[in-house]
Every structure is written in C-alpha cells, then in structure tokens.
Scaffold this motif. Sequence first.
Motif, PDB file in Angstrom:
ATOM      1  N   MET A  93       0.857  -1.175   0.000  1.00 32.83           N
ATOM      2  CA  MET A  93       0.000   0.000   0.000  1.00 32.83           C
ATOM      3  C   MET A  93       0.902   1.236   0.000  1.00 32.83           C
ATOM      4  SD  MET A  93      -3.295   1.124   0.318  1.00 32.83           S
ATOM      5  CE  MET A  93      -4.183  -0.253   0.949  1.00 32.83           C
ATOM      6  N   PHE A  94       0.458   2.255  -0.725  1.00 32.77           N
ATOM      7  CA  PHE A  94       1.184   3.510  -0.838  1.00 32.77           C
ATOM      8  C   PHE A  94       0.267   4.671  -0.454  1.00 32.77           C
ATOM      9  CE2 PHE A  94       3.447   0.610  -3.477  1.00 32.77           C
ATOM     10  CZ  PHE A  94       4.776   0.991  -3.393  1.00 32.77           C
ATOM     11  N   ALA A  95       0.875   5.777  -0.079  1.00 36.82           N
ATOM     12  CA  ALA A  95       0.117   6.994   0.216  1.00 36.82           C
ATOM     13  C   ALA A  95       0.776   8.166  -0.491  1.00 36.82           C
ATOM     14  CB  ALA A  95       0.052   7.256   1.715  1.00 36.82           C
ATOM     15  N   LYS A 145       4.588   0.673   5.482  1.00 30.05           N
ATOM     16  CA  LYS A 145       5.242  -0.561   5.910  1.00 30.05           C
ATOM     17  C   LYS A 145       4.415  -1.324   6.938  1.00 30.05           C
ATOM     18  CE  LYS A 145       9.189  -0.081   3.737  1.00 30.05           C
ATOM     19  NZ  LYS A 145       9.755  -1.051   2.859  1.00 30.05           N
ATOM     20  N   ARG A 146       3.653  -0.600   7.729  1.00 24.95           N
ATOM     21  CA  ARG A 146       2.882  -1.217   8.792  1.00 24.95           C
ATOM     22  C   ARG A 146       1.640  -0.376   9.021  1.00 24.95           C
ATOM     23  NH1 ARG A 146       6.318  -0.444  13.135  1.00 24.95           N
ATOM     24  NH2 ARG A 146       7.698  -1.662  11.856  1.00 24.95           N
TER      25      ARG A 146
END
Length: 97
Positions: free
Chosen positions: A1-3, A90-91
């Motif tokens: 997942m990216f933001a 990352k978490r």
Amino acid sequence: MFAVIFKAKVGNQDQHYVDTVAIMRDLAFDQYGCVDFIAVAEGKQEIAISYWHSEEDIKRWHQDAKHAVAQKLGKDKWYSSYTVEVVEIKRQYSFGE
C-alpha cells in the motif's frame, strides 16, 4: 500500500476549485484505483492524503490529462506553494471501527 501526501499553502480557492476537486476525486477512484482520500484545512494550510494499492496507479493518475490541467490551475491560481510526498506504508494498525 502507498500513500500520497499533499501539503499546500492555500491561495485563491473559488467555486471552480471546489468543482475541480470533486471531479478529480471521482476520477482517482473510478479510473486509477484510489483506495481512500482524506483532506483537511486549517487557516492557510491544507493537507490531503490519498491511499493507493500500487506506485504504478499513482504514476498513471499523475500523468492523466485532466489531472495535469488541474495541477496547472493549482500552480497558477489555487495554491501559493505545495509539496507532494509518495510513501510506502510498511505497517498499519488501528483501534475501533
């Protein structure tokens, strides 16, 4: 997942801005796989965080022709400055809901 974290100093945000934001938000969700989008403003500061499954989705969104027009309007009219950060999550953990 990216933001994608978008931080800006607000300029002249008119009704055209409000309408464009709604169109861009729908486009991100409908065509580029945006998972979530949260935006807040306080005084002259604005921050928006969008979440994406892949960095490739973010790149395609960034290169969209309609988004490019909105970016130009942002630079020319709606923001006095901004920064964009693309980060990998990352978490993640939460409480409630």
